[in-house]
Scaffold this motif. Sequence first.
Motif, PDB file in Angstrom:
ATOM      1  N   LEU A   1       0.834  -1.212   0.000  1.00 50.28           N
ATOM      2  CA  LEU A   1       0.000   0.000   0.000  1.00 50.28           C
ATOM      3  C   LEU A   1       0.866   1.257   0.000  1.00 50.28           C
ATOM      4  O   LEU A   1       0.595   2.207  -0.729  1.00 50.28           O
ATOM      5  CB  LEU A   1      -0.926   0.019   1.218  1.00 50.28           C
ATOM      6  CG  LEU A   1      -2.116  -0.920   1.215  1.00 50.28           C
ATOM      7  CD1 LEU A   1      -2.844  -0.860   2.562  1.00 50.28           C
ATOM      8  CD2 LEU A   1      -3.065  -0.589   0.076  1.00 50.28           C
ATOM      9  N   ILE A   2       1.907   1.243   0.808  1.00 49.70           N
ATOM     10  CA  ILE A   2       2.826   2.386   0.859  1.00 49.70           C
ATOM     11  C   ILE A   2       3.501   2.565  -0.495  1.00 49.70           C
ATOM     12  O   ILE A   2       3.616   3.689  -1.004  1.00 49.70           O
ATOM     13  CB  ILE A   2       3.866   2.202   1.981  1.00 49.70           C
ATOM     14  CG1 ILE A   2       3.186   2.270   3.350  1.00 49.70           C
ATOM     15  CG2 ILE A   2       4.981   3.246   1.872  1.00 49.70           C
ATOM     16  CD1 ILE A   2       4.071   1.847   4.515  1.00 49.70           C
ATOM     17  N   ALA A   3       3.954   1.466  -1.087  1.00 47.82           N
ATOM     18  CA  ALA A   3       4.632   1.536  -2.387  1.00 47.82           C
ATOM     19  C   ALA A   3       3.694   2.097  -3.458  1.00 47.82           C
ATOM     20  O   ALA A   3       4.116   2.915  -4.283  1.00 47.82           O
ATOM     21  CB  ALA A   3       5.121   0.152  -2.790  1.00 47.82           C
ATOM     22  N   ARG A   4       2.448   1.696  -3.441  1.00 46.70           N
ATOM     23  CA  ARG A   4       1.473   2.210  -4.424  1.00 46.70           C
ATOM     24  C   ARG A   4       1.254   3.704  -4.223  1.00 46.70           C
ATOM     25  O   ARG A   4       1.171   4.463  -5.186  1.00 46.70           O
ATOM     26  CB  ARG A   4       0.156   1.448  -4.311  1.00 46.70           C
ATOM     27  CG  ARG A   4       0.249   0.072  -4.897  1.00 46.70           C
ATOM     28  CD  ARG A   4      -1.074  -0.657  -4.887  1.00 46.70           C
ATOM     29  NE  ARG A   4      -0.879  -1.965  -5.493  1.00 46.70           N
ATOM     30  CZ  ARG A   4      -1.485  -3.058  -5.100  1.00 46.70           C
ATOM     31  NH1 ARG A   4      -2.367  -3.023  -4.111  1.00 46.70           N
ATOM     32  NH2 ARG A   4      -1.247  -4.205  -5.695  1.00 46.70           N
ATOM     33  N   PHE A   5       1.132   4.118  -2.965  1.00 47.61           N
ATOM     34  CA  PHE A   5       0.967   5.551  -2.696  1.00 47.61           C
ATOM     35  C   PHE A   5       2.203   6.319  -3.150  1.00 47.61           C
ATOM     36  O   PHE A   5       2.092   7.365  -3.797  1.00 47.61           O
ATOM     37  CB  PHE A   5       0.689   5.799  -1.211  1.00 47.61           C
ATOM     38  CG  PHE A   5       0.573   7.253  -0.876  1.00 47.61           C
ATOM     39  CD1 PHE A   5      -0.540   7.977  -1.271  1.00 47.61           C
ATOM     40  CD2 PHE A   5       1.589   7.910  -0.200  1.00 47.61           C
ATOM     41  CE1 PHE A   5      -0.648   9.338  -0.991  1.00 47.61           C
ATOM     42  CE2 PHE A   5       1.490   9.262   0.082  1.00 47.61           C
ATOM     43  CZ  PHE A   5       0.376   9.975  -0.309  1.00 47.61           C
ATOM     44  N   HIS A   6       3.383   5.803  -2.851  1.00 40.87           N
ATOM     45  CA  HIS A   6       4.629   6.447  -3.265  1.00 40.87           C
ATOM     46  C   HIS A   6       4.660   6.639  -4.778  1.00 40.87           C
ATOM     47  O   HIS A   6       4.973   7.733  -5.265  1.00 40.87           O
ATOM     48  CB  HIS A   6       5.829   5.607  -2.806  1.00 40.87           C
ATOM     49  CG  HIS A   6       7.136   6.116  -3.321  1.00 40.87           C
ATOM     50  ND1 HIS A   6       7.847   7.115  -2.683  1.00 40.87           N
ATOM     51  CD2 HIS A   6       7.845   5.794  -4.429  1.00 40.87           C
ATOM     52  CE1 HIS A   6       8.944   7.362  -3.382  1.00 40.87           C
ATOM     53  NE2 HIS A   6       8.973   6.577  -4.441  1.00 40.87           N
ATOM     54  N   LYS A   7       4.350   5.596  -5.526  1.00 41.28           N
ATOM     55  CA  LYS A   7       4.378   5.679  -6.995  1.00 41.28           C
ATOM     56  C   LYS A   7       3.340   6.686  -7.498  1.00 41.28           C
ATOM     57  O   LYS A   7       3.600   7.427  -8.445  1.00 41.28           O
ATOM     58  CB  LYS A   7       4.137   4.312  -7.628  1.00 41.28           C
ATOM     59  CG  LYS A   7       5.263   3.319  -7.410  1.00 41.28           C
ATOM     60  CD  LYS A   7       6.581   3.819  -7.926  1.00 41.28           C
ATOM     61  CE  LYS A   7       6.943   3.239  -9.247  1.00 41.28           C
ATOM     62  NZ  LYS A   7       8.265   3.683  -9.711  1.00 41.28           N
ATOM     63  N   THR A   8       2.179   6.737  -6.862  1.00 41.46           N
ATOM     64  CA  THR A   8       1.141   7.694  -7.251  1.00 41.46           C
ATOM     65  C   THR A   8       1.636   9.125  -7.072  1.00 41.46           C
ATOM     66  O   THR A   8       1.527   9.955  -7.978  1.00 41.46           O
ATOM     67  CB  THR A   8      -0.145   7.472  -6.422  1.00 41.46           C
ATOM     68  OG1 THR A   8      -0.641   6.161  -6.694  1.00 41.46           O
ATOM     69  CG2 THR A   8      -1.211   8.499  -6.757  1.00 41.46           C
ATOM     70  N   VAL A   9       2.197   9.416  -5.911  1.00 41.04           N
ATOM     71  CA  VAL A   9       2.687  10.764  -5.621  1.00 41.04           C
ATOM     72  C   VAL A   9       3.855  11.109  -6.545  1.00 41.04           C
ATOM     73  O   VAL A   9       3.945  12.230  -7.069  1.00 41.04           O
ATOM     74  CB  VAL A   9       3.092  10.898  -4.131  1.00 41.04           C
ATOM     75  CG1 VAL A   9       3.749  12.230  -3.858  1.00 41.04           C
ATOM     76  CG2 VAL A   9       1.883  10.719  -3.242  1.00 41.04           C
ATOM     77  N   GLU A  10       4.729  10.150  -6.769  1.00 44.16           N
ATOM     78  CA  GLU A  10       5.875  10.362  -7.653  1.00 44.16           C
ATOM     79  C   GLU A  10       5.407  10.733  -9.067  1.00 44.16           C
ATOM     80  O   GLU A  10       5.899  11.695  -9.661  1.00 44.16           O
ATOM     81  CB  GLU A  10       6.713   9.079  -7.678  1.00 44.16           C
ATOM     82  CG  GLU A  10       7.978   9.147  -8.482  1.00 44.16           C
ATOM     83  CD  GLU A  10       8.725   7.828  -8.463  1.00 44.16           C
ATOM     84  OE1 GLU A  10       9.928   7.868  -8.184  1.00 44.16           O
ATOM     85  OE2 GLU A  10       8.115   6.775  -8.733  1.00 44.16           O
ATOM     86  N   LYS A  11       4.427  10.020  -9.582  1.00 44.69           N
ATOM     87  CA  LYS A  11       3.909  10.301 -10.930  1.00 44.69           C
ATOM     88  C   LYS A  11       3.202  11.655 -10.982  1.00 44.69           C
ATOM     89  O   LYS A  11       3.353  12.404 -11.947  1.00 44.69           O
ATOM     90  CB  LYS A  11       2.950   9.190 -11.376  1.00 44.69           C
ATOM     91  CG  LYS A  11       3.665   7.907 -11.724  1.00 44.69           C
ATOM     92  CD  LYS A  11       2.687   6.794 -12.033  1.00 44.69           C
ATOM     93  CE  LYS A  11       3.422   5.480 -12.203  1.00 44.69           C
ATOM     94  NZ  LYS A  11       2.524   4.333 -12.225  1.00 44.69           N
ATOM     95  N   GLN A  12       2.439  11.982  -9.937  1.00 48.88           N
ATOM     96  CA  GLN A  12       1.755  13.272  -9.904  1.00 48.88           C
ATOM     97  C   GLN A  12       2.756  14.422  -9.881  1.00 48.88           C
ATOM     98  O   GLN A  12       2.546  15.447 -10.512  1.00 48.88           O
ATOM     99  CB  GLN A  12       0.823  13.357  -8.694  1.00 48.88           C
ATOM    100  CG  GLN A  12      -0.398  12.481  -8.817  1.00 48.88           C
ATOM    101  CD  GLN A  12      -1.279  12.550  -7.586  1.00 48.88           C
ATOM    102  OE1 GLN A  12      -0.906  13.084  -6.551  1.00 48.88           O
ATOM    103  NE2 GLN A  12      -2.469  11.979  -7.705  1.00 48.88           N
ATOM    104  N   SER A  13       3.851  14.235  -9.170  1.00 51.53           N
ATOM    105  CA  SER A  13       4.882  15.271  -9.114  1.00 51.53           C
ATOM    106  C   SER A  13       5.593  15.412 -10.461  1.00 51.53           C
ATOM    107  O   SER A  13       5.826  16.520 -10.930  1.00 51.53           O
ATOM    108  CB  SER A  13       5.893  14.947  -8.020  1.00 51.53           C
ATOM    109  OG  SER A  13       6.901  15.910  -7.996  1.00 51.53           O
ATOM    110  N   GLN A  14       5.919  14.286 -11.083  1.00 49.51           N
ATOM    111  CA  GLN A  14       6.599  14.328 -12.385  1.00 49.51           C
ATOM    112  C   GLN A  14       5.715  14.978 -13.446  1.00 49.51           C
ATOM    113  O   GLN A  14       6.209  15.697 -14.317  1.00 49.51           O
ATOM    114  CB  GLN A  14       7.000  12.917 -12.822  1.00 49.51           C
ATOM    115  CG  GLN A  14       8.141  12.351 -12.008  1.00 49.51           C
ATOM    116  CD  GLN A  14       8.372  10.868 -12.250  1.00 49.51           C
ATOM    117  OE1 GLN A  14       7.607  10.194 -12.916  1.00 49.51           O
ATOM    118  NE2 GLN A  14       9.451  10.356 -11.684  1.00 49.51           N
ATOM    119  N   ALA A  15       4.406  14.748 -13.367  1.00 52.40           N
ATOM    120  CA  ALA A  15       3.464  15.328 -14.331  1.00 52.40           C
ATOM    121  C   ALA A  15       3.086  16.768 -13.953  1.00 52.40           C
ATOM    122  O   ALA A  15       2.312  17.411 -14.652  1.00 52.40           O
ATOM    123  CB  ALA A  15       2.205  14.463 -14.419  1.00 52.40           C
TER     124      ALA A  15
END
Length: 183
Positions: free
Chosen positions: A78-92
Amino acid sequence: LTTGKFFYSENGQQKEIIPHPDFRLFATANPESYSQRQRLSEVFLSRWKIYYQKELSESEIAEILSSLFQIPASLALLIARFHKTVEKQSQARLIGKEEKDPYIYSLRDILRLGKRLKNKDLNSLKDLFLELYIVYLARIRNKTERDALIASLDAHFGFRAKGLKLKEIIEEQKENLDLKIEE
């Protein structure tokens, strides 16, 4: 790198080291997309064999959290999924639109969170929420973006459905956490 010799200064004297014939030098670098990174010259780069590290997958991030910090696999994922979500939102640039450089979310955040969670009661939703908030959301300066990320955090972990009052927790902890949040 050019001459095959290394020079260094010790006690005001310049000394030379000639490396063993099997000597190898390894170096790492962050990508240019990181904040304030400058492109390395082609001349310098031509002296290296370059290997690009692919980004960590959710399962690899979860494995790091589980193995290094004894975080249960289901929570680590769950933490990893949240991390990837935030990472993608920041990159975009969905978050950090007004910032000069994008917010960077990396393995450092995963390790920081893991260290913070290692000695916590992982059954305490409040503790889990606060640690996630401190590592991922407290740096967000824009209130609208921060609120959207709180909603995303809740969607990943279901804090509100489990009875947590997120805004109240943040308000009561502001002074304790020394959070400088613009309203």
